[in-house]
Design a protein around this motif. Sequence first.
Motif, short mmCIF file in Angstrom:
data_model
loop_
_atom_site.label_atom_id
_atom_site.label_comp_id
_atom_site.label_asym_id
_atom_site.label_seq_id
_atom_site.Cartn_x
_atom_site.Cartn_y
_atom_site.Cartn_z
N ARG A 13 -9.59 -21.43 -2.74
CA ARG A 13 -8.79 -19.97 -2.96
C ARG A 13 -8.47 -20.17 -4.65
NH1 ARG A 13 -2.88 -17.98 -0.96
NH2 ARG A 13 -2.21 -19.89 -1.85
N GLN A 66 -7.24 -24.59 0.08
CA GLN A 66 -6.46 -24.11 -1.02
C GLN A 66 -7.15 -24.17 -2.17
OE1 GLN A 66 -3.34 -26.86 0.08
NE2 GLN A 66 -2.04 -25.30 1.18
N PRO A 116 -16.91 -15.68 -6.90
CA PRO A 116 -17.34 -15.93 -5.24
C PRO A 116 -18.67 -15.08 -4.75
CG PRO A 116 -15.03 -14.85 -5.53
CD PRO A 116 -15.61 -15.08 -6.78
N LEU A 164 -12.37 -15.53 1.42
CA LEU A 164 -11.03 -15.39 0.58
C LEU A 164 -10.10 -14.17 1.09
CD1 LEU A 164 -9.68 -16.40 -2.34
CD2 LEU A 164 -10.68 -14.55 -3.18
N LEU A 166 -8.44 -15.83 3.98
CA LEU A 166 -7.42 -17.18 3.59
C LEU A 166 -6.15 -16.56 2.78
CD1 LEU A 166 -9.69 -19.90 2.24
CD2 LEU A 166 -8.32 -19.92 4.05
N GLY A 167 -6.21 -15.49 2.37
CA GLY A 167 -5.25 -15.20 1.52
C GLY A 167 -3.90 -15.01 2.33
N ALA A 210 -11.72 -19.45 -6.68
CA ALA A 210 -11.99 -18.00 -6.45
C ALA A 210 -11.25 -17.08 -7.20
CB ALA A 210 -12.06 -17.69 -4.97
N GLU A 211 -9.75 -17.49 -7.32
CA GLU A 211 -8.78 -16.49 -7.90
C GLU A 211 -8.92 -16.88 -9.27
OE1 GLU A 211 -5.37 -17.44 -6.04
OE2 GLU A 211 -5.39 -15.82 -4.36
N GLY A 269 -18.19 -15.98 0.06
CA GLY A 269 -16.89 -16.43 -0.60
C GLY A 269 -15.75 -15.37 -0.44
N GLU A 270 -16.16 -14.02 -0.91
CA GLU A 270 -15.19 -12.91 -0.98
C GLU A 270 -14.60 -12.83 0.46
OE1 GLU A 270 -13.65 -11.39 -3.40
OE2 GLU A 270 -15.25 -11.30 -4.87
#
Length: 302
Positions: A13, A10, A60, A68, A71-72, A16-17, A64-65
């Motif tokens: 995320r 979490q 990211p 992500l 994960l989203g 990264a966001e 990482g992208e």
Amino acid sequence: MSKPTLADLQAFRLVAERRSFARAAGELGVSRSALSHAMRGLESDLGVRLLHRTTRSVSPTQAGERLLARLGPLLSDLDHALDEVARDDKALRGTLRINGSDGAIRHLLRTVVPRFVAMYPDMELDLVADGRLVDVIAEGFDAGVRLGEAVPKDMIAVRVSDDLRFLAVASPRYLRRHGRPAVPEDLHAHQCVRQRLPSGKRYRWEFARHDEEYAIDPPGALTLDSSTLMVEAAIDGLGIAYVPESYARDALARKRLVAVLSDWCPVIPGLFLYFPGNRHVPTGLQAFVNLLRERDPAVPEG
């Protein structure tokens, strides 16, 4: 490979966001160094680099992208499940963060906020009055409140107030000394109380009548950054001010101010609460929206 914790995923995320350790750390309530250490631990556990780091930014990596993107939906489904449990428990908990102009936050405090805090005492309502038009997602807010013309087109918008208009106002004393403008062009011969926007630019006064439109950077020796102060300056005879009608209503009723150019002051869309439509709506925000719609069943979604 060690399995990462849900908290670390979490946190990843959020970093990264937000593309910022400082912002993510602030929302998580941890120090920036602790969050950075946790992300290095996550990268070590997974055996892959997830974030590009510089002294000024974070973003990211390709890995990482990919993480992500997977994960989203998973974390959103988890949030949705937890929200459903909260609804079943009949008690909303958590924090609802809303950003808006000073006038917008003041309007919420007079209308929907008292009922919301009474109905949901376990919810924390964090209202931030900010003169800047911020990116509510990047700044970590659940929603924003602004005039309809300023709401981003890709957002869901829910009406908060009736339509409104700006009025040009001056004191009777000022008008006795300097005369009354008949058309917007006449303002060039007047002293005007100008407004400085949070961006640093001066606000251009915009007028319209029938098919005619007129915009002016008005002349004047005084510039302020508050509608309340502009009204006070106009009452003191320092010039003509152009402010939302609600700020001048009391002074107009008491004859301390007089409206001028009224037929050139059009109605514009009022205040709207807005939030992204491509994300799961938190239960607290949904409850807030429901109360807005209960106040006016005809309120559109945007």
